[in-house]
Design an enzyme around this catalytic site. Structure first.
Site, PDB file in Angstrom:
ATOM      1  N   CYS A 141      46.551  31.296  52.833  1.00  0.00           N
ATOM      2  CA  CYS A 141      46.243  31.504  51.413  1.00  0.00           C
ATOM      3  C   CYS A 141      45.275  30.073  51.128  1.00  0.00           C
ATOM      4  O   CYS A 141      45.734  28.973  51.534  1.00  0.00           O
ATOM      5  CB  CYS A 141      47.392  31.216  50.688  1.00  0.00           C
ATOM      6  N   HIS A 167      54.577  33.536  57.346  1.00  0.00           N
ATOM      7  CA  HIS A 167      53.302  32.965  57.968  1.00  0.00           C
ATOM      8  C   HIS A 167      53.907  32.323  59.055  1.00  0.00           C
ATOM      9  O   HIS A 167      55.034  31.763  59.295  1.00  0.00           O
ATOM     10  CB  HIS A 167      52.383  32.119  56.882  1.00  0.00           C
ATOM     11  N   ARG A 180      43.737  41.978  53.627  1.00  0.00           N
ATOM     12  CA  ARG A 180      43.731  41.454  52.467  1.00  0.00           C
ATOM     13  C   ARG A 180      44.088  39.693  52.711  1.00  0.00           C
ATOM     14  O   ARG A 180      43.433  38.927  52.627  1.00  0.00           O
ATOM     15  CB  ARG A 180      44.999  41.860  51.263  1.00  0.00           C
ATOM     16  N   ASN A 184      49.475  34.901  59.284  1.00  0.00           N
ATOM     17  CA  ASN A 184      50.532  35.481  59.151  1.00  0.00           C
ATOM     18  C   ASN A 184      50.963  36.014  60.505  1.00  0.00           C
ATOM     19  O   ASN A 184      50.334  35.918  61.480  1.00  0.00           O
ATOM     20  CB  ASN A 184      50.434  36.857  58.500  1.00  0.00           C
ATOM     21  N   HIS A 193      57.935  38.217  54.590  1.00  0.00           N
ATOM     22  CA  HIS A 193      56.368  38.001  54.586  1.00  0.00           C
ATOM     23  C   HIS A 193      56.627  36.656  55.081  1.00  0.00           C
ATOM     24  O   HIS A 193      56.366  35.517  54.404  1.00  0.00           O
ATOM     25  CB  HIS A 193      55.547  38.127  53.051  1.00  0.00           C
TER      26      HIS A 193
HETATM   27  P1  HMG Z   1      41.740  31.311  35.294  1.00  0.00           P
HETATM   28  O1  HMG Z   1      40.728  30.391  35.497  1.00  0.00           O
HETATM   29  O2  HMG Z   1      43.171  30.532  34.726  1.00  0.00           O
HETATM   30  O3  HMG Z   1      41.598  32.629  34.564  1.00  0.00           O
HETATM   31  O4  HMG Z   1      42.381  31.846  36.715  1.00  0.00           O
HETATM   32  P2  HMG Z   1      41.041  32.869  33.156  1.00  0.00           P
HETATM   33  O5  HMG Z   1      42.061  33.858  32.277  1.00  0.00           O
HETATM   34  O6  HMG Z   1      41.141  31.271  32.453  1.00  0.00           O
HETATM   35  O7  HMG Z   1      39.764  33.210  33.043  1.00  0.00           O
HETATM   36  C1  HMG Z   1      38.629  32.473  33.748  1.00  0.00           C
HETATM   37  C2  HMG Z   1      37.429  33.314  34.149  1.00  0.00           C
HETATM   38  O8  HMG Z   1      38.274  34.111  35.397  1.00  0.00           O
HETATM   39  C3  HMG Z   1      36.966  34.231  33.350  1.00  0.00           C
HETATM   40  O9  HMG Z   1      35.511  34.459  33.813  1.00  0.00           O
HETATM   41  C4  HMG Z   1      37.764  35.569  33.672  1.00  0.00           C
HETATM   42  O10 HMG Z   1      36.903  36.753  33.426  1.00  0.00           O
HETATM   43  C5  HMG Z   1      37.928  35.504  35.128  1.00  0.00           C
HETATM   44  P3  HMG Z   1      34.597  33.600  33.066  1.00  0.00           P
HETATM   45  O11 HMG Z   1      34.569  34.252  31.271  1.00  0.00           O
HETATM   46  O12 HMG Z   1      34.750  31.967  33.266  1.00  0.00           O
HETATM   47  O13 HMG Z   1      33.135  34.165  33.585  1.00  0.00           O
HETATM   48  N1  HMG Z   1      38.971  36.169  35.572  1.00  0.00           N
HETATM   49  C6  HMG Z   1      38.961  37.294  36.606  1.00  0.00           C
HETATM   50  N2  HMG Z   1      37.969  37.904  37.277  1.00  0.00           N
HETATM   51  C7  HMG Z   1      38.140  38.747  38.011  1.00  0.00           C
HETATM   52  N3  HMG Z   1      39.531  39.258  38.316  1.00  0.00           N
HETATM   53  C8  HMG Z   1      40.590  38.835  37.649  1.00  0.00           C
HETATM   54  C9  HMG Z   1      40.104  37.621  36.560  1.00  0.00           C
HETATM   55  N4  HMG Z   1      40.986  37.009  35.559  1.00  0.00           N
HETATM   56  C10 HMG Z   1      40.294  36.006  35.383  1.00  0.00           C
HETATM   57  N5  HMG Z   1      41.892  39.340  37.810  1.00  0.00           N
HETATM   58  C11 HMG Z   1      43.527  33.625  38.134  1.00  0.00           C
HETATM   59  C12 HMG Z   1      43.681  32.720  36.750  1.00  0.00           C
HETATM   60  C13 HMG Z   1      44.873  34.304  38.452  1.00  0.00           C
HETATM   61  C14 HMG Z   1      42.522  34.647  37.799  1.00  0.00           C
HETATM   62  C15 HMG Z   1      42.906  32.775  39.302  1.00  0.00           C
HETATM   63  O14 HMG Z   1      43.871  31.821  39.400  1.00  0.00           O
HETATM   64  C16 HMG Z   1      43.019  33.585  40.524  1.00  0.00           C
HETATM   65  O15 HMG Z   1      42.215  34.485  40.763  1.00  0.00           O
HETATM   66  N6  HMG Z   1      43.861  33.073  41.565  1.00  0.00           N
HETATM   67  C17 HMG Z   1      44.081  34.108  42.710  1.00  0.00           C
HETATM   68  C18 HMG Z   1      44.413  33.244  43.923  1.00  0.00           C
HETATM   69  C19 HMG Z   1      44.779  34.019  44.995  1.00  0.00           C
HETATM   70  O16 HMG Z   1      44.135  35.227  45.214  1.00  0.00           O
HETATM   71  N7  HMG Z   1      45.442  33.639  45.943  1.00  0.00           N
HETATM   72  C20 HMG Z   1      45.671  34.195  47.206  1.00  0.00           C
HETATM   73  C21 HMG Z   1      46.608  35.354  47.067  1.00  0.00           C
HETATM   74  S1  HMG Z   1      48.340  35.023  46.982  1.00  0.00           S
HETATM   75  C22 HMG Z   1      48.924  34.618  48.551  1.00  0.00           C
HETATM   76  O17 HMG Z   1      47.993  34.753  49.234  1.00  0.00           O
HETATM   77  C23 HMG Z   1      50.331  34.822  48.761  1.00  0.00           C
HETATM   78  C24 HMG Z   1      50.774  35.874  49.504  1.00  0.00           C
HETATM   79  O18 HMG Z   1      50.193  36.262  50.776  1.00  0.00           O
HETATM   80  C25 HMG Z   1      52.337  35.641  49.617  1.00  0.00           C
HETATM   81  C26 HMG Z   1      52.491  34.372  50.359  1.00  0.00           C
HETATM   82  O19 HMG Z   1      52.123  34.281  51.601  1.00  0.00           O
HETATM   83  O20 HMG Z   1      53.138  33.476  49.786  1.00  0.00           O
HETATM   84  C27 HMG Z   1      50.660  37.127  48.250  1.00  0.00           C
HETATM   85 MG    MG Z   2      50.692  35.359  52.417  1.00  0.00          MG
END
Ligand code: HMG
Ligand code: MG
Length: 304
Positions: free
Chosen positions: A240, A209, A15, A249, A207
């Protein structure tokens, strides 16, 4: 100093490791990576995330990867779910654990999940409720727990605040995340203390990096506090897409080498882990981002 005698490693390579890769990695390669990691002995694997494919295209094959893995008894498979839409999709794949991911920094919360910290908690609450009702465990990630690419240094009080908010909605375990790898041991200990002011020792993990090469030192500093659970990523992959400047990481290989050298058990077979790291690094056409892996691969080559 009493260090833990056993450490649980949660392998986040499939992931966190792959989410930042620009070229698509086929689902079959991700499935084989999971297989190799569980064969190496990991009991916790973060497989994918059910986020918007527009935001993170690399994770668009989430359901396919979950359907493709061969589950082993005793291994817990986790996935990231940012909202109810993600949870409902994820639930069809039967994860053992879901991860809601918030941040100790307002700016990063906005960049990463497009909402404020308060809004994120409102969104997570029904996700947590639904997961627990289905018997799925819930972990929370607290990103930018020591530093943020947009806000700079983050005070430990911010970590305690987010931990309290997560605890209030029923999140069972929190991961203190140094998203951009700027933390140094004492600052990491302050962030850990903040999380530990809310959660018990067994419910907190680290966690880290490795952007500034501090991750192993930060793990050691956490071990000194009794923290015994860490996320690591095979071949040091990771980052990220919404955290500028973040690199991989901490490499699982480096952590396993260090812990075994200290007489701390992990249940992971370092040789099999090196093979898993070589497999994914060969696919990505680069050397593993792990000093221990490179050294051990060189030793293998010389022995031939
Ligand atoms: P948004 O644009 O505000 O969402 O995104 P929305 O609710 O307004 O919906 C907009 C569109 O997104 C719609 O589709 C929804 O259906 C779709 P449209 O009508 O435009 O075709 N949508 C989705 N589709 C699939 N799966 C979903 C989903 N939700 C809405 N779950 C949202 C908000 C949270 C979805 C977006 O900002 C997002 O996906 N962000 C994820 C970012 C991410 O994955 N970052 C990396 C992971 S975090 C990380 O790496 C840190 C970590 O490792 C710890 C660390 O190191 O700190 C964990
Ligand atoms: Mg991370």
């Amino acid at each position: 100093m009493d260090l833990p005698t056993r450490v649980k490693l949660l392998e986040v390579g499939p992931r966190d490791g792959l989410q930042n890769e620009k070229s698509p990695v086929p689902a079959a390669v991700k499935v084989e990576l999971v297989q190799r990691l569980q064969n190496a002995g990991f009991k916790e694997i973060e497989v994918t995330s059910f986020v918007s494919p527009k935001w993170v295209p690399q994770m668009a094959d989430n359901a396919e990867v979950m359907a493709g893995i061969t589950r082993q008894n005793g291994v817990r498979y986790s996935v990231l779910t940012p909202n109810l839409q993600g949870f409902e999709a994820a639930a069809l794949s039967r994860p053992d654990e879901i991860v809601v991911f918030g941040a100790a920094s307002e700016a990063f919360s906005q960049k990463n999940i497009n909402c404020s910290i308060a809004q994120s908690i409102e969104r997570f609450a029904p996700v947590v409720q639904a997961a627990l009702a289905q018997g799925i465990a819930v972990r929370g990630a607290i990103s930018c727990a020591v530093g943020c690419p947009y806000e700079g240094e983050i005070a430990p009080e911010r970590v305690a605040l987010v931990a309290r908010l997560m605890h209030g909605i029923g999140v069972q375990h929190v991961g203190v995340a140094d998203t951009i790898g700027v933390g140094t041991p004492l600052r990491v200990q302050r962030a850990m203390e903040a999380a530990l002011s809310v959660y018990a020792l067994d419910q907190v993990s680290g966690h880290f990096h490795d952007t500034y090469g501090m991750a192993l030192a930060n793990i050691l500093a956490s071990l000194e506090m009794g923290v015994w659970q860490f996320d690591t990523s095979v071949a040091g992959l990771g980052g990220c897409p919404y955290a500028k400047g973040a690199t991989g990481n901490v490499a699982s290989e480096d952590v396993v080498y260090m812990l075994h050298g200290m007489g701390i058990a992990t249940g992971v077979d370092l040789d099999a882990l090196i093979d898993a790291g070589k497999f994914i690094s060969d696919f990505l056409q680069r050397a593993p981002n792990s000093r221990a892996a490179v050294a051990l691969l060189n030793r293998r080559a010389q022995a031939q």
